[in-house]
Design a protein around this motif. Structure first.
Motif, mmCIF file in Angstrom:
data_model
loop_
_atom_site.group_PDB
_atom_site.id
_atom_site.type_symbol
_atom_site.label_atom_id
_atom_site.label_comp_id
_atom_site.label_asym_id
_atom_site.label_seq_id
_atom_site.Cartn_x
_atom_site.Cartn_y
_atom_site.Cartn_z
ATOM 1 N N VAL A 180 17.370 -24.439 -45.535
ATOM 2 C CA VAL A 180 19.041 -24.804 -44.632
ATOM 3 C C VAL A 180 18.505 -26.299 -43.978
ATOM 4 C CG1 VAL A 180 20.189 -24.222 -43.254
ATOM 5 C CG2 VAL A 180 19.620 -22.537 -45.338
ATOM 6 N N PRO A 181 17.433 -26.812 -43.690
ATOM 7 C CA PRO A 181 17.357 -28.215 -43.001
ATOM 8 C C PRO A 181 17.391 -28.980 -44.087
ATOM 9 C CG PRO A 181 15.276 -26.969 -41.923
ATOM 10 C CD PRO A 181 16.004 -25.745 -42.827
ATOM 11 N N ALA A 182 16.945 -28.772 -44.942
ATOM 12 C CA ALA A 182 17.203 -30.295 -46.362
ATOM 13 C C ALA A 182 18.336 -30.191 -46.650
ATOM 14 C CB ALA A 182 16.022 -29.516 -47.104
ATOM 15 N N LEU A 183 19.263 -28.980 -46.436
ATOM 16 C CA LEU A 183 20.290 -29.573 -47.728
ATOM 17 C C LEU A 183 21.769 -29.796 -46.030
ATOM 18 C CD1 LEU A 183 20.698 -26.494 -49.867
ATOM 19 C CD2 LEU A 183 20.149 -28.792 -50.032
ATOM 20 N N ARG A 184 21.116 -29.154 -44.897
ATOM 21 C CA ARG A 184 22.771 -29.404 -43.383
ATOM 22 C C ARG A 184 22.253 -29.604 -42.793
ATOM 23 N NH1 ARG A 184 26.885 -26.377 -43.607
ATOM 24 N NH2 ARG A 184 27.394 -23.764 -45.346
ATOM 25 N N GLY A 185 20.888 -30.766 -42.697
ATOM 26 C CA GLY A 185 19.978 -32.186 -42.178
ATOM 27 C C GLY A 185 19.554 -31.720 -40.869
ATOM 28 N N LYS A 186 19.508 -32.143 -40.183
ATOM 29 C CA LYS A 186 18.822 -31.876 -38.581
ATOM 30 C C LYS A 186 20.424 -31.637 -37.735
ATOM 31 C CE LYS A 186 14.819 -33.491 -38.758
ATOM 32 N NZ LYS A 186 13.174 -32.620 -38.564
ATOM 33 N N GLU A 187 19.926 -30.989 -36.657
ATOM 34 C CA GLU A 187 20.931 -30.226 -35.851
ATOM 35 C C GLU A 187 21.893 -30.906 -35.140
ATOM 36 O OE1 GLU A 187 21.449 -28.288 -31.545
ATOM 37 O OE2 GLU A 187 19.420 -27.304 -33.351
ATOM 38 N N LYS A 188 23.073 -30.977 -35.192
ATOM 39 C CA LYS A 188 24.036 -31.586 -34.568
ATOM 40 C C LYS A 188 25.163 -30.989 -33.311
ATOM 41 C CE LYS A 188 27.746 -35.760 -35.448
ATOM 42 N NZ LYS A 188 27.223 -36.820 -34.472
ATOM 43 N N ASP A 189 24.631 -31.770 -32.194
ATOM 44 C CA ASP A 189 25.520 -30.116 -31.697
ATOM 45 C C ASP A 189 26.642 -31.316 -31.234
ATOM 46 O OD1 ASP A 189 23.507 -28.719 -30.696
ATOM 47 O OD2 ASP A 189 22.370 -29.839 -29.372
ATOM 48 N N ARG A 190 28.235 -30.367 -30.626
ATOM 49 C CA ARG A 190 29.176 -30.815 -31.389
ATOM 50 C C ARG A 190 29.838 -30.678 -28.980
ATOM 51 N NH1 ARG A 190 34.259 -26.485 -32.091
ATOM 52 N NH2 ARG A 190 35.979 -28.454 -32.192
ATOM 53 N N ARG A 191 29.909 -31.646 -28.450
ATOM 54 C CA ARG A 191 30.311 -32.105 -27.422
ATOM 55 C C ARG A 191 31.166 -30.555 -26.619
ATOM 56 N NH1 ARG A 191 34.544 -35.357 -26.470
ATOM 57 N NH2 ARG A 191 34.349 -35.424 -24.144
ATOM 58 N N THR A 192 30.628 -30.297 -25.235
ATOM 59 C CA THR A 192 30.997 -29.186 -25.125
ATOM 60 C C THR A 192 32.700 -28.826 -24.641
ATOM 61 O OG1 THR A 192 29.251 -29.229 -24.142
ATOM 62 C CG2 THR A 192 31.139 -27.638 -22.591
ATOM 63 N N GLY A 193 33.069 -30.255 -24.498
ATOM 64 C CA GLY A 193 34.631 -30.314 -23.669
ATOM 65 C C GLY A 193 35.230 -29.456 -25.125
#
Length: 508
Positions: A180-193
């Motif tokens: 999965v990490p190779a296909l979906r990339g590094k974690e990217k968080d969405r803004r809490t707001g």
């Protein structure tokens, strides 16, 4: 999507239909809701649920975490080839993890495919379909990084009362069995707001249950340096008026901290349910898997959760037959299962994921040995699940009425719903009208390993805004002209929410 792209994509006749076929984890299910929303925004309408490929556009949203994922895809594509020959103008698109991995290979092996797109650019699907139609050649477009957070795209949600809400994409772990990490990339968080704004909007539409979704959901906040961001998000969800149930999937033991347990225990609308993949009970195997915890740490988390949330139902994922697993290693897994006493376990026989380190490890276990161990694990977990469910007999529970959960409900004159801990309960149909999204109170009279029964009369019915939303949505669908299928076909939607919301791939 740019304004020029959108104007190009919306030039689609109203009569054109689409079908989306979804494989894999909740991320793919949620992405398929986006794909459906994009296509409907471009003028397509949903084909009947029994269309079986008889649509103007068929989209495969693929998974790559199983060894035979490509065989499954190409088999399905092969079955559509003669149908496409007979149907001028029909288009086939392939997206998701397998598309991200195989890229040009798909068109080479199945030249009748019109569009191939990846996990990072699902928003381009309508444009790519139109471009393929105009240019009369396959369009392959695979972005290497996320172009736009999926939640900014149009959505056709499959449920009127329950919804996925994505809080992050990608994964920073390096588990040796997972691609999965190779296909979906590094974690990217969405803004809490942005997350809270989406939830508030959903509640305004009648949704009463949300599931926070991330490949490693409790690592939320890692890219902004706030280790308590996830527990803060849970507490913020507790302050949203009208939001009755909050769930999340799937957390990782490495990031499961005491502040999350406290937030779960102290926030009334966060449900007493936890799905936390263990994968193995053997420290040796966990090390080979490159999991950052050991059995003692995992069972310690379970103990803390039960201390803070006594009635919590805990579920897990377990892989049997990982390369190098000895009988002693497997016995450690059985020991951990006995100690943890999971309400349910999603058990998997190890299969090679091409492109992962584990696929080329020495000590691959013979199929016969894996099968025998798997059957022993399943038998043990069945016994534990039944014992744990028997403890529910005599309890009075509130259920959110679900749609499509009980395959025998029509014959047995029952309805089905989910308890707060996500256990499935079949209950006697009351005299008054009850809709999906409404809440009923029942007394449990019987337990089976995978469900509960409430055979007596319903003690109370609470009609909800979520039930109103379900009723309104279905009334609108019934009023649509013939051929415009905007009802509630099923592709693995969060209604009904799957038990423990397992990833189904053992890669969390």
């Amino acid at each position: 999507m740019s304004s020029s792209d959108r104007s190009q994509a919306v030039d689609v006749q109203e009569s054109k239909t689409y079908e989306v076929r979804t494989y894999g984890c909740q991320m793919n299910v949620h992405d398929s809701e986006r794909l459906s929303g994009l296509l409907e925004d471009a003028g397509y309408v949903r084909a009947p649920k029994d269309a079986d490929g008889d649509a103007d556009v068929v989209v495969f949203n693929t998974c790559a975490v199983r060894e035979n994922a490509d065989n499954r895809l190409y088999g399905n594509l092969g079955r559509l080839a003669p149908m496409k020959t007979k149907r001028p103008g029909m288009q086939i698109a392939v997206g998701g993890c397998l598309a991200q991995k195989d890229r040009d290979t798909i068109v080479k092996r199945a030249p009748w495919v019109d569009v191939v797109f990846g996990t990072h650019n699902i928003g381009k699907l309508p444009v790519l379909l139109e471009r393929a139609r105009v240019q009369e050649e396959a369009q392959v477009e695979i972005a290497e990084s996320l172009e736009a957070f999926p939640s900014t795209l149009p959505t056709r949600r499959e449920s009127a009362y329950a919804a996925w809400v994505s809080i992050s994409v990608g994964c920073n772990n390096t588990c040796t069995f997972c691609i999965v990490p190779a296909l979906r990339g590094k974690e990217k968080d969405r803004r809490t707001g942005d997350i809270l704004a989406e939830i508030e909007a959903l509640v305004g539409e009648g949704v009463s249950e949300i599931t926070l979704l991330g490949q490693n959901v409790n690592a939320y906040g890692s890219d902004i340096g706030d280790r308590e961001a996830f527990s803060k998000l849970l507490r913020a969800c507790g302050r949203i008026e009208g939001l009755e149930r909050v769930r999340f999937t799937s957390p990782h033991p490495r990031d499961f901290t005491d502040d999350v347990i406290a937030a779960m225990a102290e926030t009334p609308n966060v449900m007493p349910q936890l799905h936390m993949p263990m994968q193995s009970g053997s420290d040796t195997v966990l090390k080979a898997m490159r999991r950052s915890y050991r059995q003692e740490r995992y069972l310690g988390i379970i103990e803390k959760v039960r201390a803070g949330i006594p009635h919590a139902a805990i579920t897990t994922d377990i892989i049997v037959g990982f390369p190098g697993e000895t009988e002693e290693d497997f016995e450690q897994t059985l020991h951990a299962v006995r100690e943890a006493r999971f309400a349910q376990a999603f058990t998997f026989q190890y299969s090679k994921r091409p492109g992962t380190p584990a696929a080329t490890m020495e000590g691959q276990i013979p199929k016969k040995v894996v099968q025998e161990r798997y059957e022993r694990l399943v038998a043990l977990q069945e016994e534990i699940s039944w014992d744990e469910n028997k403890k529910q007999v005599g309890r009075t529970l509130e259920l959110m009425v679900a749609e499509g959960e009980g395959r025998k409900d029509g014959a047995t004159h029952r309805l089905s719903g989910r308890a707060s801990d996500n256990r499935l309960v079949h209950f006697t149909k009351p005299d008054e009208d009850v809709r999906p999204g409404d809440v009923v109170t029942v007394e449990i009279t019987y337990a089976a390993p995978h469900h509960l029964l409430a055979e007596g009369a319903v003690l109370n019915v609470r009609r909800t805004r979520a039930g109103d939303a379900w009723e309104k949505r279905n009334a609108a669908a019934a009023a649509k002209p013939a051929g415009v299928m905007l009802g509630l076909p099923k592709i693995g939607a969060p209604e009904p929410l799957p038990v423990a919301a397992s990833s189904g791939c053992g890669c969390d």
